[in-house]
Write a protein that holds these residues in place. Structure first.
Motif, short mmCIF file in Angstrom:
data_model
loop_
_atom_site.label_atom_id
_atom_site.label_comp_id
_atom_site.label_asym_id
_atom_site.label_seq_id
_atom_site.Cartn_x
_atom_site.Cartn_y
_atom_site.Cartn_z
N MET A 1 0.93 -1.14 0.00
CA MET A 1 0.09 0.25 0.03
C MET A 1 1.01 1.13 -0.04
SD MET A 1 -1.66 0.00 3.84
CE MET A 1 -0.73 0.24 5.42
N ASN A 2 0.34 2.22 -0.78
CA ASN A 2 1.00 3.53 -0.76
C ASN A 2 0.20 4.52 -0.78
OD1 ASN A 2 2.76 5.57 -1.88
ND2 ASN A 2 2.27 5.39 -3.94
N GLY A 3 -0.25 5.10 0.43
CA GLY A 3 -1.16 5.90 0.97
C GLY A 3 -2.64 5.54 0.12
N VAL A 4 -3.17 6.17 -0.64
CA VAL A 4 -4.67 5.89 -1.18
C VAL A 4 -4.31 4.70 -2.49
CG1 VAL A 4 -5.57 7.95 -0.70
CG2 VAL A 4 -4.26 7.64 -2.90
N GLN A 5 -3.21 4.38 -2.64
CA GLN A 5 -2.88 3.24 -3.62
C GLN A 5 -2.57 2.05 -3.34
OE1 GLN A 5 0.76 4.00 -5.83
NE2 GLN A 5 -0.35 3.72 -8.00
N THR A 6 -3.10 1.04 -3.97
CA THR A 6 -3.02 -0.44 -3.97
C THR A 6 -1.91 -0.85 -4.94
OG1 THR A 6 -5.10 -0.79 -2.76
CG2 THR A 6 -3.86 -2.77 -3.62
N MET A 7 -0.95 -1.60 -4.54
CA MET A 7 0.08 -2.12 -5.45
C MET A 7 0.56 -3.45 -5.31
SD MET A 7 2.78 1.34 -5.16
CE MET A 7 3.28 1.12 -6.91
N SER A 8 1.13 -3.91 -6.40
CA SER A 8 1.59 -5.24 -6.19
C SER A 8 2.81 -5.57 -5.05
CB SER A 8 2.09 -5.92 -7.56
OG SER A 8 3.21 -5.15 -8.02
N PHE A 9 2.80 -6.55 -4.38
CA PHE A 9 4.17 -7.02 -3.65
C PHE A 9 5.30 -7.11 -4.51
CE2 PHE A 9 6.69 -10.41 -2.03
CZ PHE A 9 7.46 -9.47 -1.21
N THR A 10 5.13 -7.91 -5.51
CA THR A 10 6.25 -8.13 -6.40
C THR A 10 6.42 -7.04 -7.31
OG1 THR A 10 4.77 -9.28 -8.14
CG2 THR A 10 5.62 -10.58 -6.47
N VAL A 11 7.77 -7.07 -7.98
CA VAL A 11 8.23 -5.98 -8.71
C VAL A 11 8.04 -6.45 -10.33
CG1 VAL A 11 10.25 -4.55 -9.49
CG2 VAL A 11 9.60 -4.76 -7.02
N SER A 12 7.34 -5.80 -11.00
CA SER A 12 7.39 -6.28 -12.54
C SER A 12 8.76 -6.09 -13.11
CB SER A 12 6.46 -5.50 -13.14
OG SER A 12 6.48 -5.82 -14.67
N ASN A 13 9.17 -7.25 -13.92
CA ASN A 13 10.53 -7.10 -14.43
C ASN A 13 10.53 -7.65 -15.83
OD1 ASN A 13 13.20 -7.56 -15.51
ND2 ASN A 13 13.87 -8.96 -13.47
N LEU A 14 10.21 -7.11 -16.83
CA LEU A 14 10.23 -7.86 -18.29
C LEU A 14 11.51 -7.42 -19.06
CD1 LEU A 14 6.79 -6.59 -19.36
CD2 LEU A 14 7.18 -8.25 -17.88
#
Length: 305
Positions: free
Chosen positions: A210-223
């Protein structure tokens, strides 16, 4: 294939935020940089004092600069801020909320990954209204990306390729609630977690951030491993989202891999060394769960693109 730096989504100390962009300007291989506060309008005053010199420094370094609009506009104050952003001369806007789009008629702009551009018809609609670049939502599989690229040639398509994934935005502040504070009196406690705060399941498994009002992934996308296949599809740019690690070196690794100066394997080893606490994922691109790591190549999965 170009590289785009997305906006800082976290609440960093203002001087750290300024110095981060100064170093991006002076040392990084990014072609395009999106800056400005996009997550929480309450954070905006912290960075406003430094924004003009950040933009000037980035432009002087030859970077194409965009100002990102807020992800969610709910207050009259935020509506006014959005209009002021659009009217700012000399810097195009990256639209992250459809309330901003209504004021962009006839103006060149970009579409951010927070808007649901899920098919080629939507991409074509945005292009007709002045969008020159669209960063697709990170949950799209590569098959959908390929379809959009092939059927919307009038707009440059960008793919989210590195960083914690933005999943949802809310009017409620999770950070404030966790610390038993109201949103209006949050004391900006989100600055205690410059990479977001990990959310665990009741079984203790890392689940989201969580980032304030934002929900994010725990994992870090890496393409990184998918980068060359995406380039062959016709994707014009990869977006790297700022994390609390050496983003200049991350960009160099992506640049060197795209240019054939380093192998994907060596690049992955270097990324892990730069950001050892990250758990990497690429599942969405392969049509799987977003938190998964898939070792299979995109072309092997999709066939020749």
């Amino acid at each position: 294939m170009k590289l785009t730096l997305g906006p800082v989504q976290f609440h960093w100390e203002p001087e750290e935020w300024r110095d981060f962009y100064f170093r991006i300007a002076d040392e990084s291989p990014f072609d395009t940089v999106v800056t400005g506060e996009v997550v929480c309008s309450k954070r905006k005053p912290f960075y406003d004092q430094y924004l003009p010199e950040v933009i000037e420094r980035l432009k002087a370094a030859g970077k194409e600069v965009y100002l990102g609009s807020l992800l969610l506009v709910t207050l009259e104050r935020e509506r006014r801020q959005t209009l002021e952003l659009i009217e700012q001369s000399g810097v195009p806007v990256e639209v992250n909320d459809l309330t901003c789009l209504a004021s962009m008629q006839g103006k060149s702009h970009a579409i951010g990954p927070y808007i649901n551009t899920y098919n080629e018809a939507t991409a074509a609609y945005f292009a007709r209204n002045g969008a020159t670049r669209i960063c697709l939502p990170p949950e799209l599989p590569a098959t959908s990306v390929a379809t959009i690229v092939q059927n919307a040639p009038e707009v440059a398509i960008e793919v989210f390729a590195f960083g914690r994934l933005p999943l949802a935005i809310s009017a409620r502040c999770y950070h404030a609630r966790l610390h038993k504070l109201s949103k209006d009196n949050c004391k900006f406690v989100c600055n205690q977690d410059p990479d977001g705060l990990t959310v665990d399941t009741m079984d203790g498994e890392h689940f989201l951030a969580m980032n304030g009002v934002q929900t994010m992934s725990f994992t870090v996308s890496n393409l990184l491993g998918e980068a060359k296949d995406l380039e062959r599809m016709g994707v014009k740019s990869l977006r790297l989202s700022p994390q609390h690690c050496d983003m200049v070196e991350v960009a160099r690794i992506f640049r060197d891999t795209l240019d054939g100066k380093t192998s994907v394997e060596d690049g992955q080893t270097k990324l892990k060394a730069i950001y050892p606490e990250a758990s990497f994922s690429n599942g969405f691109s392969h049509g799987s769960s977003g938190s998964k790591w898939v070792s299979e190549r995109l072309e092997d999965q999709m066939g020749a693109v």
